[in-house]
Design a protein around this motif. Structure first.
Motif, PDB file in Angstrom:
ATOM      1  N   ASP A 173       0.836  -1.214   0.000  1.00  0.00           N
ATOM      2  CA  ASP A 173       0.000   0.000   0.000  1.00  0.00           C
ATOM      3  C   ASP A 173       0.864   1.254   0.000  1.00  0.00           C
ATOM      4  N   ASP A 182       2.535   1.897  -3.318  1.00  0.00           N
ATOM      5  CA  ASP A 182       1.586   2.431  -4.306  1.00  0.00           C
ATOM      6  C   ASP A 182       1.252   3.896  -4.039  1.00  0.00           C
ATOM      7  N   TRP A 183       1.140   4.283  -2.776  1.00  0.00           N
ATOM      8  CA  TRP A 183       0.844   5.679  -2.454  1.00  0.00           C
ATOM      9  C   TRP A 183       1.996   6.584  -2.864  1.00  0.00           C
ATOM     10  N   ALA A 189      -1.861   4.609  -6.349  1.00  0.00           N
ATOM     11  CA  ALA A 189      -3.126   4.564  -5.605  1.00  0.00           C
ATOM     12  C   ALA A 189      -3.204   5.770  -4.683  1.00  0.00           C
ATOM     13  N   PRO A 248      -3.862   7.393  -1.137  1.00  0.00           N
ATOM     14  CA  PRO A 248      -3.660   6.862   0.218  1.00  0.00           C
ATOM     15  C   PRO A 248      -4.971   6.707   0.976  1.00  0.00           C
ATOM     16  N   ASP A 249      -4.999   5.716   1.842  1.00  0.00           N
ATOM     17  CA  ASP A 249      -6.126   5.574   2.760  1.00  0.00           C
ATOM     18  C   ASP A 249      -6.233   6.857   3.575  1.00  0.00           C
TER      19      ASP A 249
END
Length: 92
Positions: A60, A63-64, A69, A71-72
């Motif tokens: 994760d 990817d950020w 992607a 970020p959460d």
């Protein structure tokens, strides 16, 4: 914030070590230079955000940082934005 009651310099050294030894070479190379360049300027709050980021799952985080992607929300902090900017060449 594990080092809250301890020495902030010790906390910074531990975070820098962890940055260079995440377990995946790709993230070692993203976090290590960033930690060397930036953690000395971080206060307790920023160090806590950085430590939380170090505990996020490797795929994760990668990817950020590389922009694959978004970020959460829990990790979308000024520190993560600083890491991303650092690697996009927008750091001082």
């Amino acid at each position: 914030m594990p080092e809250q009651n301890g020495n902030i310099e010790t906390w910074r050294r531990r975070l820098t070590f962890r940055s260079w030894h995440r377990g995946t070479k790709e993230l070692d190379l993203l976090f290590g230079p960033f930690a060397d360049a930036r953690l000395a300027d971080y206060d307790d709050s920023a160090l806590a955000q950085y430590e939380d980021l170090l505990m996020a799952p490797d795929p994760d985080v990668y990817d950020w940082i590389v922009g694959r992607a978004a970020p959460d929300r829990a990790y979308d902090t000024p520190v993560l934005r600083d890491v991303i900017a650092f690697h996009n060449g927008r750091h001082a």
